[in-house]
Design an enzyme around this catalytic site. Structure first.
Site, PDB file in Angstrom:
ATOM      1  N   ARG B  66      58.557 -67.889  35.716  1.00  0.00           N
ATOM      2  CA  ARG B  66      56.694 -68.183  37.068  1.00  0.00           C
ATOM      3  C   ARG B  66      56.204 -68.916  36.618  1.00  0.00           C
ATOM      4  O   ARG B  66      55.246 -69.944  36.444  1.00  0.00           O
ATOM      5  CB  ARG B  66      56.604 -67.287  37.943  1.00  0.00           C
ATOM      6  CG  ARG B  66      56.108 -67.582  38.761  1.00  0.00           C
ATOM      7  CD  ARG B  66      56.464 -66.199  39.900  1.00  0.00           C
ATOM      8  NE  ARG B  66      56.923 -65.357  39.327  1.00  0.00           N
ATOM      9  CZ  ARG B  66      56.763 -63.571  40.350  1.00  0.00           C
ATOM     10  NH1 ARG B  66      56.751 -63.881  41.639  1.00  0.00           N
ATOM     11  NH2 ARG B  66      57.297 -62.498  39.705  1.00  0.00           N
ATOM     12  N   THR B  67      55.153 -68.003  35.193  1.00  0.00           N
ATOM     13  CA  THR B  67      53.922 -68.326  34.788  1.00  0.00           C
ATOM     14  C   THR B  67      54.154 -69.578  34.665  1.00  0.00           C
ATOM     15  O   THR B  67      52.945 -70.827  34.590  1.00  0.00           O
ATOM     16  CB  THR B  67      53.767 -66.833  34.730  1.00  0.00           C
ATOM     17  OG1 THR B  67      53.890 -66.142  35.334  1.00  0.00           O
ATOM     18  CG2 THR B  67      51.722 -66.915  33.812  1.00  0.00           C
ATOM     19  N   LYS B  95      56.198 -65.057   4.992  1.00  0.00           N
ATOM     20  CA  LYS B  95      56.514 -63.709   5.613  1.00  0.00           C
ATOM     21  C   LYS B  95      54.816 -63.446   5.577  1.00  0.00           C
ATOM     22  O   LYS B  95      53.703 -64.091   4.023  1.00  0.00           O
ATOM     23  CB  LYS B  95      57.427 -63.377   4.814  1.00  0.00           C
ATOM     24  CG  LYS B  95      58.940 -63.824   4.552  1.00  0.00           C
ATOM     25  CD  LYS B  95      59.268 -64.232   6.584  1.00  0.00           C
ATOM     26  CE  LYS B  95      60.950 -64.580   6.298  1.00  0.00           C
ATOM     27  NZ  LYS B  95      60.657 -64.960   7.608  1.00  0.00           N
ATOM     28  N   ARG B 116      49.549 -65.472  26.699  1.00  0.00           N
ATOM     29  CA  ARG B 116      50.282 -65.178  27.417  1.00  0.00           C
ATOM     30  C   ARG B 116      50.897 -64.001  26.330  1.00  0.00           C
ATOM     31  O   ARG B 116      52.331 -64.581  25.708  1.00  0.00           O
ATOM     32  CB  ARG B 116      51.477 -65.444  28.752  1.00  0.00           C
ATOM     33  CG  ARG B 116      52.043 -64.112  29.214  1.00  0.00           C
ATOM     34  CD  ARG B 116      53.003 -64.636  30.226  1.00  0.00           C
ATOM     35  NE  ARG B 116      54.044 -63.805  30.300  1.00  0.00           N
ATOM     36  CZ  ARG B 116      53.408 -62.942  32.555  1.00  0.00           C
ATOM     37  NH1 ARG B 116      52.300 -63.436  32.731  1.00  0.00           N
ATOM     38  NH2 ARG B 116      53.976 -62.488  32.645  1.00  0.00           N
ATOM     39  N   HIS B 149      45.291 -60.217  34.510  1.00  0.00           N
ATOM     40  CA  HIS B 149      45.572 -61.551  34.904  1.00  0.00           C
ATOM     41  C   HIS B 149      44.935 -62.146  35.868  1.00  0.00           C
ATOM     42  O   HIS B 149      45.269 -62.606  37.271  1.00  0.00           O
ATOM     43  CB  HIS B 149      47.207 -60.882  35.736  1.00  0.00           C
ATOM     44  CG  HIS B 149      47.885 -62.012  35.271  1.00  0.00           C
ATOM     45  ND1 HIS B 149      47.907 -63.591  35.402  1.00  0.00           N
ATOM     46  CD2 HIS B 149      49.382 -61.927  35.650  1.00  0.00           C
ATOM     47  CE1 HIS B 149      48.970 -64.219  35.390  1.00  0.00           C
ATOM     48  NE2 HIS B 149      50.372 -63.927  35.570  1.00  0.00           N
TER      49      HIS B 149
END
Lengths: 208, 208, 208
Positions: B66-67, B95, B116, B149
């Site tokens: 959704r975000t 690595k 996010r 948020h």
């Protein structure tokens, strides 16, 4: 290298052997110009109009976020639409297809393929196969097995070109390559480009 | 909050503390205008010309469809090209790189980062790091750990603004927050915004 | 099939039953024209202006690289922005949401949904649900369970149309369908389209 050419121009970008000093210098000039244009909104808009009628497939069956993003944003800079392939299979439903079939089918949707695959020689094999169909699509090698990474090598040479542009250019210098060189396909490709320049010395430093 | 500002404007969107009532009201006005423009093809075309020379990275190492889609389509509405990062590593080959190195390298391809990440404070840490390189890129916090948020909170406040625009506005009302509030970073951010308004009462209903 | 129509036009593309010979012939004509236009840069630019104010969601909870790329590049050809959904959940944070809720929320960001899902009837169910909200969004069935694959079938019929255009057309011919027909939803859809033509014979060859 004539089998990767068409009408005197590169058809595929496969190996660093394809790039002479003359061609590299031309590309460096273009890169300098593009760099300047990306600093102004109207320059950016002009660049985005150049290939807005073309589509590129990013065929990345060997993942690399850095290489992927640099090719993706390069395509966006010249206005190309892009599609990404990470899973080599055509479909989840039917089994037994070859990876070659997948690339051949997907290639029909695009004007350019940027290919990164872990199998040595796969990229060259696909270029050969597509050349022998009715609709050859240019392939850019974005990292092939352990053998070659020509576009990374071009970027390395461009960095040298810029670093030494007021210091006599790339020639007549001593270069050290440091790292895990045995697996370093980008280094191998860079060495091939660099060795064309005059009076260049190279030292290699790697774990035994 | 001056360390997330530059020349009197927001450089990064990190915390809901950055949004005063005055700034929110300005944003609500712009949102109302944009809403109207998206109803007509020429309005949509105008919006798409606004940032068509800019590129955004959607750095979503904590997934949320959704975000992700709401930021993606927001970028598309103002004409930005986008690239998506889900895997924080630079490359599958080497690595031992840090996630910070990855973000720093990727940021060089983009003009804006929407981030996010599940780690609390990571987003703020990256803003700090990039501010101290030669090329700072604005970061929008699209959900950080359990702390904040802010863009979700702005959307909540905009919903209140629209719901109460013919009923005296956001002030002088009683609000109830219901749900799993302890883990609700969006609620925390919304409360910080709402508490700036006059004569607001808030009730919290959550499982113990 | 009136419940997938709106004002005498298709609202959703669900079943091959929706396509009469008359409608197919119209689509074949358009496809022939588009094919010609894609051969010239200004034709491509014109096509890209057609739906540049619209956005499509590629909801592919059943993966298929081939089908995905063909829809993606089709959207790009008419200038649509696209967003991809592979994971049906709204968010990684909250559990207990239905897949229907996810589609309904995501649909608010887009003007068109192209849906491929392994559950039989899911696509039709979502079309029904969205029609009963305030904002119905057209859904194109890109493969639904084992039942139907109408756009693949249209492509099959278009191939027949082109192959036989100088040989008397699709009618009055004998066709063989070979393969794993029991699971072949595209074949089922193609047969429904083909059976509308006059004097068509069909043979089916499949493992028992």
């Amino acid at each position: 290298m004539q089998h990767y050419e068409k009408d005197g121009r590169l058809q595929h970008v496969m190996l660093s052997h394809q790039f002479s000093i003359k061609l590299m210098e031309e590309l460096f000039d273009i890169a300098d110009h593009v760099k300047g244009m990306t600093r102004k909104p109207n320059g950016i808009e002009f660049l985005k109009s150049l290939l807005s009628h073309k589509k590129a497939m990013l065929y990345f069956t060997q993942p690399s976020t850095r290489t992927f993003l640099s090719f993706l944003t390069a395509c966006q800079m010249v206005g190309m639409d892009t599609g990404e392939v990470r899973d080599p299979s055509l479909s989840s439903e039917y089994k037994g297809e070859s990876q070659e079939d997948g690339v051949r089918v997907f290639s029909s949707y695009f004007d350019l393929i940027i290919m990164r695959d872990p199998k040595p020689g796969f990229c060259e094999y696909m270029a050969y196969l597509l050349d022998n169909t009715g609709r050859s699509v240019p392939i850019m090698n974005g990292g092939s097995g352990k053998d070659q990474h020509p576009t990374q090598a071009l970027l390395d040479l461009y960095t040298m070109h810029r670093s030494f542009q007021h210091k006599g250019g790339i020639s007549k210098k001593r270069y050290a390559f440091v790292g895990d060189l045995l697996r370093g396909r980008a280094v191998r490709s860079s060495v091939m480009l660099l060795s064309q320049y005059k009076d260049v010395e190279m030292d290699f430093v790697a774990p035994s």
